[in-house]
Enzyme design. Structure first.
Site, short mmCIF file in Angstrom:
data_model
loop_
_atom_site.label_atom_id
_atom_site.label_comp_id
_atom_site.label_asym_id
_atom_site.label_seq_id
_atom_site.Cartn_x
_atom_site.Cartn_y
_atom_site.Cartn_z
N ASP A 219 31.28 -52.14 -39.03
CA ASP A 219 31.58 -53.50 -38.60
C ASP A 219 30.42 -53.95 -37.71
O ASP A 219 29.30 -53.45 -37.90
CB ASP A 219 32.94 -53.56 -37.90
N HIS A 294 16.99 -51.62 -45.33
CA HIS A 294 17.01 -50.77 -46.53
C HIS A 294 18.47 -50.50 -46.89
O HIS A 294 19.28 -50.18 -46.02
CB HIS A 294 16.33 -49.42 -46.27
#
Ligand SMILES: *[C@@H]1O[C@H](CO)[C@@H](O)[C@H](O)[C@H]1NC(C)=O
Ligand SMILES: *[C@@H]1O[C@H](CO)[C@@H](O)[C@H](O)[C@H]1NC(C)=O
Ligand SMILES: *[C@@H]1O[C@H](CO)[C@@H](O)[C@H](O)[C@H]1NC(C)=O
Ligand SMILES: *[C@@H]1O[C@H](CO)[C@@H](O)[C@H](O)[C@H]1NC(C)=O
Ligand SMILES: *[C@@H]1O[C@H](CO)[C@@H](O)[C@H](O)[C@H]1NC(C)=O
Ligand SMILES: *[C@@H]1O[C@H](CO)[C@@H](O)[C@H](O)[C@H]1NC(C)=O
Length: 449
Positions: A219, A294
């Site tokens: 989160d 990434h």
């Protein structure tokens, strides 16, 4: 004094102009830790605490605070402490909480394990960088219970710092800062469950510098909420997280003068998301600079119709003067979720959005898309001019932009911690962004700080 050192670090290391424009004044405690300690030292062991990993720390911690809150250091020595009752430490001035021990949650109430409010000139730290809270959130999550306690919450605290502690596996959010001013948060590792509801740092405050933080969860990594002003967030390692964000934003949003820079995001939901669904008020003067990503789902992501929140009354939050610059790296699948998704309100289009020096490419497949909806400004698929009518443009990119390749961190997490297993306390790393070392050294490196 710490606040002076912080200001110097800002001026020497970071470029005085932007920092000066960014923070509205110095941050951190006003009184040094040694001065506080020579005023008074309240060792919790003298107030009934026992480092036996079973005696409740709650009452001894409150009693030590009561004796040291008007100037002094509440000291939790190295060792293992059980915490079965939570503490509300209210009203201190010129005090510190030196958490060199490890606090293991054993109680099951909701709320906040450590709640600090109405405090001034405050420091929470570990002199060994090994102090930690272990929330054992998995004991809740295994039963699909997400209503356990938060670990740490600061409310109405001014001239303060929190540093060199690790927060682990909170049953709920890890660290919230509500209506605080002049704070510095740094050199922390936060590691929680691979699920929503495990926010790393949430801040809605004024004049706060957050730097050198690692977050693992699913989160919020470091997220700004409303109202906020003069927040600088830099050198952040979202090491398998939800990613950094702003929001969610609803009624009477009031956010301005926010800078994030040197943000490394690996295997997260997004690199940065501004999220709302209706609502009103304003977000303006925001710079999101030097982001490396990434393996993330979304990358640059504005969603003014975010379906995970209920619609709020209003034409949409005004998003104005937001600059994205220096973004590199790769996204997981650019055909599924393109690296630029600017979805602004059709009834209140975004204005003065800049996307520049942006080079990202897909890790799978051979094309990616950019989407712009009702966003005005320059770069990517944004429309220029000042008609501010609604539109939607999606462009397909079939060749990798030059310069997209970006460094990775050596120790990117290769598998999540899940939600049903014990999560070990992390060691605070010595780098939070490729090639960068912490702006202030870790306490454990210097032996004192
Ligand atoms: C703080 O003061 C106590 C004595 O009250 C002393 O034992 C301790 O070493 C001091 N700590 C630091 C960091 O100076
Ligand atoms: C402290 O107790 C918890 C259980 O509440 C246990 O998981 C942990 O390993 C113990 N820590 C130490 C250092 O003994
Ligand atoms: C927004 O917040 C600033 C303080 O941070 C305050 O001065 C200003 O009045 C607020 N604006 C609105 C519209 O509430
Ligand atoms: C935002 O909407 C709320 C609820 O509809 C309203 O009370 C408030 O006045 C609005 N604020 C602004 C700045 O328009
Ligand atoms: C846009 O935001 C930047 C960064 O906060 C600020 O320097 C600039 O003055 C703002 N521009 C306007 C027109 O307010
Ligand atoms: C990233 O997370 C993984 C798993 O928590 C850990 O092994 C690795 O050390 C972390 N990286 C850093 C720099 O702490």
């Amino acid at each position: 004094m710490h606040s002076i050192r912080s200001t110097l670090a800002a001026v020497v290391g970071l470029g005085p102009l932007l920092v000066a424009a960014q923070l509205s004044g110095s941050v951190g405690p006003l009184t040094s830790i040694s001065a506080k300690n020579s005023t008074k030292n309240c060792n919790v062991l003298d107030y009934g605490a026992v480092a036996d990993n079973s005696t409740d720390l709650g009452t001894p911690l409150t009693d030590a605070f009561d004796d040291c809150k008007d100037g002094g250091v509440v000291y939790i020595p190295p060792g293992s402490y059980a915490m079965s009752t939570w503490v509300d430490l209210s009203g201190g001035n010129a005090w510190a909480l030196q958490m060199d021990g490890i606090i293991y949650r054993t109680g099951t109430d909701g709320g906040n394990m450590i709640y600090i409010e109405h405090s001034t000139d405050f420091e929470l730290f570990s002199s060994t960088s090994a102090g930690a809270m272990q929330g054992f959130g998995y004991e809740f999550h295994i039963d699909d219970n997400w209503d356990g306690p938060r670990l740490l919450r600061l409310y109405d605290v001014s001239d303060f710092s929190v540093h060199d502690i690790a927060l682990t596996d909170s049953p709920s959010f890890h660290f919230s800062m509500d209506t605080c001013t002049n704070g510095e948060i740094y050199n922390m590792a936060i590691r929680g469950a691979d699920a929503g509801g495990t926010d790393g740092i949430d801040v809605w405050s004024n004049n706060i510098w957050i730097h050198d933080i690692e977050v693992t969860n699913k989160d919020e990594c470091v997220t700004v909420k409303s109202p906020s002003k003069n927040i600088l967030v830099e050198d952040i390692y979202c090491n398998w997280s939800g990613g950094c964000a702003m929001g969610s934003l609803g009624s009477d949003t009031n956010v301005s003068d926010i800078v994030y820079r040197n943000i490394y995001t690996w295997s997260s939901n997004q690199m940065y998301m501004i999220k709302s669904n209706g609502g009103n008020g304003t977000v303006e003067n925001v710079v999101l600079e030097n982001f490396i990503g990434h393996g993330n789902a979304y990358s640059l992501y504005i969603d003014s119709y975010w379906s995970s929140m209920a619609v709020v009354a209003g034409d949409g939050v005004t998003l104005n003067n937001i600059t994205f610059t220096g973004w590199t790296g790769t996204e997981a699948d650019g055909a599924e979720r393109g690296p630029i998704d600017v979805t602004c309100s059709d009834t209140n289009p975004c204005t003065d959005i800049t996307i520049e020096d942006f080079a990202m490419w897909t890790e799978s497949g051979d094309y990616q898309w950019y989407k712009c909806e009702s966003g005005y400004g320059t770069g990517a698929c944004l429309e220029s001019g000042d008609d501010y009518v609604s539109y939607t443009t999606t462009s397909t990119v079939t060749a990798a932009p030059s310069g997209y390749s970006a460094a990775t961190m050596a120790s990117d997490l290769t598998a999540a911690f899940g939600t049903t297993n014990y999560i070990p306390i992390p060691t605070i790393p010595t780098s939070f962004f490729p090639g960068a070392t912490p702006i202030s050294p870790l306490c454990r490196g210097e032996g004192s700080c």
